[in-house]
Write a protein that holds these residues in place. Structure first.
Motif, PDB file in Angstrom:
ATOM      1  N   SER A 116      12.923  -7.968  -7.170  1.00  0.00           N
ATOM      2  CA  SER A 116      12.836  -7.588  -5.840  1.00  0.00           C
ATOM      3  C   SER A 116      13.664  -6.358  -5.462  1.00  0.00           C
ATOM      4  CB  SER A 116      13.039  -8.789  -4.844  1.00  0.00           C
ATOM      5  OG  SER A 116      14.566  -9.090  -4.910  1.00  0.00           O
ATOM      6  N   SER A 117      14.737  -6.054  -6.474  1.00  0.00           N
ATOM      7  CA  SER A 117      15.789  -5.055  -6.021  1.00  0.00           C
ATOM      8  C   SER A 117      15.513  -4.087  -7.108  1.00  0.00           C
ATOM      9  CB  SER A 117      17.252  -5.982  -6.247  1.00  0.00           C
ATOM     10  OG  SER A 117      17.408  -6.812  -5.535  1.00  0.00           O
ATOM     11  N   LEU A 118      14.447  -4.090  -7.787  1.00  0.00           N
ATOM     12  CA  LEU A 118      14.291  -3.208  -8.820  1.00  0.00           C
ATOM     13  C   LEU A 118      14.046  -1.609  -8.302  1.00  0.00           C
ATOM     14  CD1 LEU A 118      12.235  -4.734 -11.815  1.00  0.00           C
ATOM     15  CD2 LEU A 118      14.688  -3.846 -11.938  1.00  0.00           C
ATOM     16  N   ASN A 119      13.161  -1.576  -7.085  1.00  0.00           N
ATOM     17  CA  ASN A 119      12.794  -0.521  -6.628  1.00  0.00           C
ATOM     18  C   ASN A 119      14.172   0.210  -6.126  1.00  0.00           C
ATOM     19  OD1 ASN A 119      10.906   1.527  -5.841  1.00  0.00           O
ATOM     20  ND2 ASN A 119      11.257   1.124  -3.803  1.00  0.00           N
ATOM     21  N   ALA A 120      14.941  -0.488  -5.369  1.00  0.00           N
ATOM     22  CA  ALA A 120      16.247   0.090  -4.758  1.00  0.00           C
ATOM     23  C   ALA A 120      17.015   0.551  -5.682  1.00  0.00           C
ATOM     24  CB  ALA A 120      16.683  -0.920  -3.800  1.00  0.00           C
ATOM     25  N   ASP A 121      17.164  -0.105  -6.939  1.00  0.00           N
ATOM     26  CA  ASP A 121      18.247   0.155  -7.975  1.00  0.00           C
ATOM     27  C   ASP A 121      17.682   1.486  -8.654  1.00  0.00           C
ATOM     28  OD1 ASP A 121      19.820  -1.814  -7.498  1.00  0.00           O
ATOM     29  OD2 ASP A 121      19.679  -3.011  -9.374  1.00  0.00           O
ATOM     30  N   TRP A 122      16.425   1.640  -8.881  1.00  0.00           N
ATOM     31  CA  TRP A 122      15.800   2.952  -9.373  1.00  0.00           C
ATOM     32  C   TRP A 122      16.199   4.275  -8.466  1.00  0.00           C
ATOM     33  CZ3 TRP A 122      11.705   5.933  -7.323  1.00  0.00           C
ATOM     34  CH2 TRP A 122      11.441   6.911  -8.155  1.00  0.00           C
ATOM     35  N   LYS A 123      15.786   3.860  -7.252  1.00  0.00           N
ATOM     36  CA  LYS A 123      16.469   5.141  -6.694  1.00  0.00           C
ATOM     37  C   LYS A 123      17.621   5.378  -6.450  1.00  0.00           C
ATOM     38  CE  LYS A 123      12.398   4.194  -3.136  1.00  0.00           C
ATOM     39  NZ  LYS A 123      12.169   3.949  -1.807  1.00  0.00           N
ATOM     40  N   MET A 124      18.587   4.511  -6.429  1.00  0.00           N
ATOM     41  CA  MET A 124      20.190   4.632  -6.723  1.00  0.00           C
ATOM     42  C   MET A 124      20.247   5.394  -8.045  1.00  0.00           C
ATOM     43  SD  MET A 124      23.327   2.169  -6.660  1.00  0.00           S
ATOM     44  CE  MET A 124      22.542   1.341  -5.460  1.00  0.00           C
ATOM     45  N   TYR A 125      19.598   5.002  -9.128  1.00  0.00           N
ATOM     46  CA  TYR A 125      19.883   5.541 -10.482  1.00  0.00           C
ATOM     47  C   TYR A 125      19.379   7.146 -10.585  1.00  0.00           C
ATOM     48  CZ  TYR A 125      18.684   6.539 -15.309  1.00  0.00           C
ATOM     49  OH  TYR A 125      18.448   7.181 -16.424  1.00  0.00           O
ATOM     50  N   GLU A 126      18.221   7.436  -9.695  1.00  0.00           N
ATOM     51  CA  GLU A 126      17.776   8.724  -9.852  1.00  0.00           C
ATOM     52  C   GLU A 126      18.690   9.547  -9.032  1.00  0.00           C
ATOM     53  OE1 GLU A 126      15.337  10.204 -11.407  1.00  0.00           O
ATOM     54  OE2 GLU A 126      14.880   8.268 -12.394  1.00  0.00           O
ATOM     55  N   ARG A 127      19.467   9.039  -7.884  1.00  0.00           N
ATOM     56  CA  ARG A 127      20.392   9.794  -7.042  1.00  0.00           C
ATOM     57  C   ARG A 127      21.563   9.949  -7.864  1.00  0.00           C
ATOM     58  NH1 ARG A 127      18.834   6.170  -3.036  1.00  0.00           N
ATOM     59  NH2 ARG A 127      20.836   5.099  -3.193  1.00  0.00           N
ATOM     60  N   ARG A 128      21.995   9.079  -8.377  1.00  0.00           N
ATOM     61  CA  ARG A 128      23.504   9.082  -9.220  1.00  0.00           C
ATOM     62  C   ARG A 128      22.961  10.095 -10.361  1.00  0.00           C
ATOM     63  NH1 ARG A 128      27.639   5.955  -8.500  1.00  0.00           N
ATOM     64  NH2 ARG A 128      27.899   5.950 -10.926  1.00  0.00           N
ATOM     65  N   LYS A 129      22.022   9.859 -10.926  1.00  0.00           N
ATOM     66  CA  LYS A 129      21.737  11.024 -12.219  1.00  0.00           C
ATOM     67  C   LYS A 129      21.716  12.478 -11.878  1.00  0.00           C
ATOM     68  CE  LYS A 129      18.666  11.303 -15.935  1.00  0.00           C
ATOM     69  NZ  LYS A 129      17.292  10.969 -16.985  1.00  0.00           N
ATOM     70  N   ALA A 130      20.993  12.783 -10.712  1.00  0.00           N
ATOM     71  CA  ALA A 130      21.024  13.919 -10.114  1.00  0.00           C
ATOM     72  C   ALA A 130      22.301  14.529  -9.794  1.00  0.00           C
ATOM     73  CB  ALA A 130      19.803  13.949  -9.079  1.00  0.00           C
ATOM     74  N   ALA A 131      23.106  13.719  -9.348  1.00  0.00           N
ATOM     75  CA  ALA A 131      24.547  14.062  -9.102  1.00  0.00           C
ATOM     76  C   ALA A 131      25.452  14.034 -10.009  1.00  0.00           C
ATOM     77  CB  ALA A 131      25.012  13.026  -7.833  1.00  0.00           C
ATOM     78  N   LEU A 132      24.918  13.800 -11.255  1.00  0.00           N
ATOM     79  CA  LEU A 132      26.007  13.769 -12.483  1.00  0.00           C
ATOM     80  C   LEU A 132      26.722  12.654 -12.498  1.00  0.00           C
ATOM     81  CD1 LEU A 132      26.496  17.639 -12.971  1.00  0.00           C
ATOM     82  CD2 LEU A 132      24.743  16.272 -13.952  1.00  0.00           C
ATOM     83  N   TRP A 133      26.159  11.440 -11.922  1.00  0.00           N
ATOM     84  CA  TRP A 133      27.114  10.119 -11.893  1.00  0.00           C
ATOM     85  C   TRP A 133      28.220  10.189 -11.077  1.00  0.00           C
ATOM     86  CZ3 TRP A 133      22.807   7.953 -13.643  1.00  0.00           C
ATOM     87  CH2 TRP A 133      22.392   8.298 -14.931  1.00  0.00           C
ATOM     88  N   LYS A 134      28.156  11.184 -10.060  1.00  0.00           N
ATOM     89  CA  LYS A 134      29.325  10.892  -9.437  1.00  0.00           C
ATOM     90  C   LYS A 134      29.579   9.907  -8.384  1.00  0.00           C
ATOM     91  CE  LYS A 134      29.808  16.242  -9.129  1.00  0.00           C
ATOM     92  NZ  LYS A 134      29.892  17.272  -8.251  1.00  0.00           N
ATOM     93  N   ARG A 135      30.672   9.407  -8.176  1.00  0.00           N
ATOM     94  CA  ARG A 135      30.793   8.044  -7.328  1.00  0.00           C
ATOM     95  C   ARG A 135      30.651   8.579  -6.136  1.00  0.00           C
ATOM     96  NH1 ARG A 135      36.508   5.882  -8.433  1.00  0.00           N
ATOM     97  NH2 ARG A 135      35.613   4.260  -7.667  1.00  0.00           N
TER      98      ARG A 135
END
Length: 224
Positions: free
Chosen positions: A205-224
């Motif tokens: 049930s949380s996969l979609n939210a985690d996928w969006k977070m992953y894409e955001r973090r990847k685009a930001a070069l994993w910045k915290r």
């Protein structure tokens, strides 16, 4: 192979009280390399009680942390890893694992053969991925601290999947990822044909939210 690597296993536990006890017992009884497991229950008094009552024979090899609020897989791993900073390497676990023979010593030997004492990520063979990814891996605390500071893990991912993706991808970018092909830690998971249950459904049930977070973090070069 030396004993210079101190391995801490961290197992998030949500539901499946008896399955968790059986899994911890299997992992410890089949490990031919020193291992301490921290079980981190997540808003689950039944699992905590079962682990406390039924694993007394493994005293000194098992610790229990009870979290009062649900925080997800990587939050539990982070809490467990931070609880014992004296361990040089952390192995993220789950309560649906089936270990093969000499599973941990083979993983440690593969790590030392590939990387020596350098910080790296060594994936165990989970029976799902073809050799470029792993859901369960020995991670250098030094490397985790370099990436995530005191948090040690990307703890805001709720599910197992996208935290794996981020850590493995970052290790690949540094040529610091390897697979121990003979170290079998089979993931008895729906991805491998096992049955599903409410715990898997909660994660899905949380996969979609985690996928969006992953894409955001990847685009930001994993910045915290």
């Amino acid at each position: 192979m030396t004993l210079s690597m101190q391995v801490l296993g961290v197992m998030p536990v949500k539901g499946r009280a008896q399955k968790s006890v059986a899994c911890i017992t299997r992992l410890l009884s089949t490990s031919d390399y020193p291992l301490h497991i921290v079980a981190v229950t997540d808003e689950d008094e039944e699992a905590a009680a079962a682990i406390s009552a039924e694993l007394t024979g493994w005293q000194g090899c098992v610790s229990l942390i009870e979290l009062p609020l649900r925080g997800g897989y990587w939050n539990a791993v982070a809490v467990g890893a931070k609880s014992k900073p004296e361990y040089s390497h952390v192995l993220n676990l789950a309560n649906d694992l089936l270990p093969g023979r000499q599973w941990l010593s083979r993983a440690v030997a593969a790590y030392e053969r590939h990387f020596g004492v350098e910080p790296a990520i060594m994936g165990l063979n989970d029976g799902v991925h073809p050799g470029t990814h792993a859901g369960h891996f020995i991670a250098s605390r030094v490397l985790l601290n370099e990436w995530y500071g005191a948090d040690l893990y990307p703890y805001k991912y709720y599910t197992h999947l996208y935290g794996d993706n981020e850590i493995v991808e970052r290790a690949h970018a540094l040529n610091r990822f390897g697979i121990a092909p003979w170290s079998s830690l089979y993931h008895d998971h729906p991805a491998n044909g096992a049955g599903s249950d409410e715990v898997y459904a909660l994660g899905h049930s949380s996969l979609n939210a985690d996928w969006k977070m992953y894409e955001r973090r990847k685009a930001a070069l994993w910045k915290r």
